[in-house]
Design a protein around this motif. Sequence first.
Motif, PDB file in Angstrom:
ATOM      1  N   MET A   1       0.849  -1.189   0.000  1.00  0.00           N
ATOM      2  CA  MET A   1       0.000   0.000   0.000  1.00  0.00           C
ATOM      3  C   MET A   1       0.882   1.236   0.000  1.00  0.00           C
ATOM      4  SD  MET A   1      -2.970   1.403   0.404  1.00  0.00           S
ATOM      5  CE  MET A   1      -3.211   3.127   0.478  1.00  0.00           C
ATOM      6  N   LYS A   2       0.666   2.080  -0.961  1.00  0.00           N
ATOM      7  CA  LYS A   2       1.423   3.317  -1.041  1.00  0.00           C
ATOM      8  C   LYS A   2       0.672   4.401  -0.280  1.00  0.00           C
ATOM      9  CE  LYS A   2       3.402   1.938  -5.375  1.00  0.00           C
ATOM     10  NZ  LYS A   2       3.010   0.561  -5.249  1.00  0.00           N
ATOM     11  N   GLU A   3       1.319   4.944   0.737  1.00  0.00           N
ATOM     12  CA  GLU A   3       0.700   6.005   1.535  1.00  0.00           C
ATOM     13  C   GLU A   3       0.608   7.277   0.693  1.00  0.00           C
ATOM     14  OE1 GLU A   3      -0.232   5.916   4.903  1.00  0.00           O
ATOM     15  OE2 GLU A   3       0.169   3.762   4.942  1.00  0.00           O
ATOM     16  N   LEU A   4      -0.523   7.935   0.764  1.00  0.00           N
ATOM     17  CA  LEU A   4      -0.722   9.184   0.043  1.00  0.00           C
ATOM     18  C   LEU A   4      -0.840  10.331   1.042  1.00  0.00           C
ATOM     19  CD1 LEU A   4      -3.369   8.140  -2.649  1.00  0.00           C
ATOM     20  CD2 LEU A   4      -0.874   8.123  -2.833  1.00  0.00           C
TER      21      LEU A   4
ATOM     22  N   GLU B   1      -7.690  -1.581  -0.063  1.00  0.00           N
ATOM     23  CA  GLU B   1      -6.269  -1.721   0.229  1.00  0.00           C
ATOM     24  C   GLU B   1      -5.877  -0.842   1.425  1.00  0.00           C
ATOM     25  OE1 GLU B   1      -2.458  -0.631  -2.381  1.00  0.00           O
ATOM     26  OE2 GLU B   1      -3.875  -1.935  -3.441  1.00  0.00           O
ATOM     27  N   TYR B   2      -6.405   0.371   1.447  1.00  0.00           N
ATOM     28  CA  TYR B   2      -6.092   1.320   2.523  1.00  0.00           C
ATOM     29  C   TYR B   2      -6.606   0.808   3.871  1.00  0.00           C
ATOM     30  CZ  TYR B   2      -5.814   5.650   5.170  1.00  0.00           C
ATOM     31  OH  TYR B   2      -5.525   6.588   6.123  1.00  0.00           O
ATOM     32  N   LEU B   3      -7.855   0.355   3.900  1.00  0.00           N
ATOM     33  CA  LEU B   3      -8.430  -0.145   5.151  1.00  0.00           C
ATOM     34  C   LEU B   3      -7.707  -1.400   5.632  1.00  0.00           C
ATOM     35  CD1 LEU B   3     -12.222   0.485   4.568  1.00  0.00           C
ATOM     36  CD2 LEU B   3     -10.695   1.692   6.143  1.00  0.00           C
ATOM     37  N   GLU B   4      -7.301  -2.229   4.702  1.00  0.00           N
ATOM     38  CA  GLU B   4      -6.528  -3.420   5.065  1.00  0.00           C
ATOM     39  C   GLU B   4      -5.213  -3.013   5.724  1.00  0.00           C
ATOM     40  OE1 GLU B   4      -6.180  -7.334   5.713  1.00  0.00           O
ATOM     41  OE2 GLU B   4      -7.902  -6.444   4.737  1.00  0.00           O
TER      42      GLU B   4
ATOM     43  N   LYS C   1      -1.744  -2.266  10.449  1.00  0.00           N
ATOM     44  CA  LYS C   1      -0.836  -1.330  11.111  1.00  0.00           C
ATOM     45  C   LYS C   1      -1.265  -0.978  12.538  1.00  0.00           C
ATOM     46  CE  LYS C   1       1.450   2.995   9.825  1.00  0.00           C
ATOM     47  NZ  LYS C   1       1.478   4.046   8.795  1.00  0.00           N
ATOM     48  N   PHE C   2      -2.562  -0.781  12.759  1.00  0.00           N
ATOM     49  CA  PHE C   2      -3.030  -0.265  14.034  1.00  0.00           C
ATOM     50  C   PHE C   2      -3.812  -1.258  14.886  1.00  0.00           C
ATOM     51  CE2 PHE C   2      -2.699   3.504  11.268  1.00  0.00           C
ATOM     52  CZ  PHE C   2      -1.759   4.225  12.013  1.00  0.00           C
ATOM     53  N   PHE C   3      -4.261  -2.369  14.303  1.00  0.00           N
ATOM     54  CA  PHE C   3      -5.131  -3.285  15.032  1.00  0.00           C
ATOM     55  C   PHE C   3      -4.644  -4.734  14.987  1.00  0.00           C
ATOM     56  CE2 PHE C   3      -7.679   0.344  13.644  1.00  0.00           C
ATOM     57  CZ  PHE C   3      -8.138   0.794  14.875  1.00  0.00           C
ATOM     58  N   ASP C   4      -3.335  -4.919  14.836  1.00  0.00           N
ATOM     59  CA  ASP C   4      -2.745  -6.264  14.819  1.00  0.00           C
ATOM     60  C   ASP C   4      -3.446  -7.187  13.824  1.00  0.00           C
ATOM     61  OD1 ASP C   4      -0.917  -5.556  16.855  1.00  0.00           O
ATOM     62  OD2 ASP C   4      -2.419  -6.015  18.393  1.00  0.00           O
ATOM     63  N   ASN C   5      -3.889  -6.628  12.734  1.00  0.00           N
ATOM     64  CA  ASN C   5      -4.572  -7.374  11.670  1.00  0.00           C
ATOM     65  C   ASN C   5      -5.849  -8.058  12.169  1.00  0.00           C
ATOM     66  OD1 ASN C   5      -4.701  -7.907   8.936  1.00  0.00           O
ATOM     67  ND2 ASN C   5      -3.717  -9.893   9.142  1.00  0.00           N
ATOM     68  N   SER C   6      -6.482  -7.437  13.175  1.00  0.00           N
ATOM     69  CA  SER C   6      -7.685  -8.013  13.781  1.00  0.00           C
ATOM     70  C   SER C   6      -8.906  -7.163  13.460  1.00  0.00           C
ATOM     71  CB  SER C   6      -7.506  -8.094  15.299  1.00  0.00           C
ATOM     72  OG  SER C   6      -8.734  -8.384  15.927  1.00  0.00           O
ATOM     73  N   LEU C   7      -9.826  -7.727  12.684  1.00  0.00           N
ATOM     74  CA  LEU C   7     -11.063  -7.022  12.373  1.00  0.00           C
ATOM     75  C   LEU C   7     -11.899  -6.766  13.630  1.00  0.00           C
ATOM     76  CD1 LEU C   7     -12.871  -5.709  10.280  1.00  0.00           C
ATOM     77  CD2 LEU C   7     -13.882  -7.949   9.859  1.00  0.00           C
ATOM     78  N   PRO C   8     -12.022  -7.737  14.544  1.00  0.00           N
ATOM     79  CA  PRO C   8     -12.790  -7.448  15.762  1.00  0.00           C
ATOM     80  C   PRO C   8     -12.228  -6.268  16.561  1.00  0.00           C
ATOM     81  CG  PRO C   8     -12.533  -9.810  15.520  1.00  0.00           C
ATOM     82  CD  PRO C   8     -11.676  -9.163  14.460  1.00  0.00           C
TER      83      PRO C   8
END
Length: 118
Positions: free
Chosen positions: A1-4, A76-79, A84-91
């Motif tokens: 993901m390219k940060e904008l 892609e951004y939300l993923e 990055k911020f939620f340890d790859n955890s949707l819950p």
Amino acid sequence: MKELTKREEQIMEIVWRLQEAFIRDIVNEFPEPQPHYNTVATIVKILEKKGVLQSEMIGNSNQYRPTQDFAAYREEYLESVKEKFFDNSLPKMLAHFAKKEKLSESEKEELIRIIKSK
């Protein structure tokens, strides 16, 4: 993901809406005071290097179009935010927003209904 950056995102929002645009088209979509043509051209070149825009020479000017649509970018951004911020955890991500937004009972029920339907 390219940060904008914020300005890069503003330009991409315009290009996504127009689907294809010359620099002048992009500048014209900004409210007053509009950014300088050269400023927009520089940012567009950066976006092209980042791979989110592609260009085609039309006459003596480049016409730009996005390399992916907004929905794909958002996905892609939300993923990347989830990773990055939620340890790859949707819950964890959903819990964060549910707490922050102070959801009403009906909104909580709707969210539960959406989750159960998947």
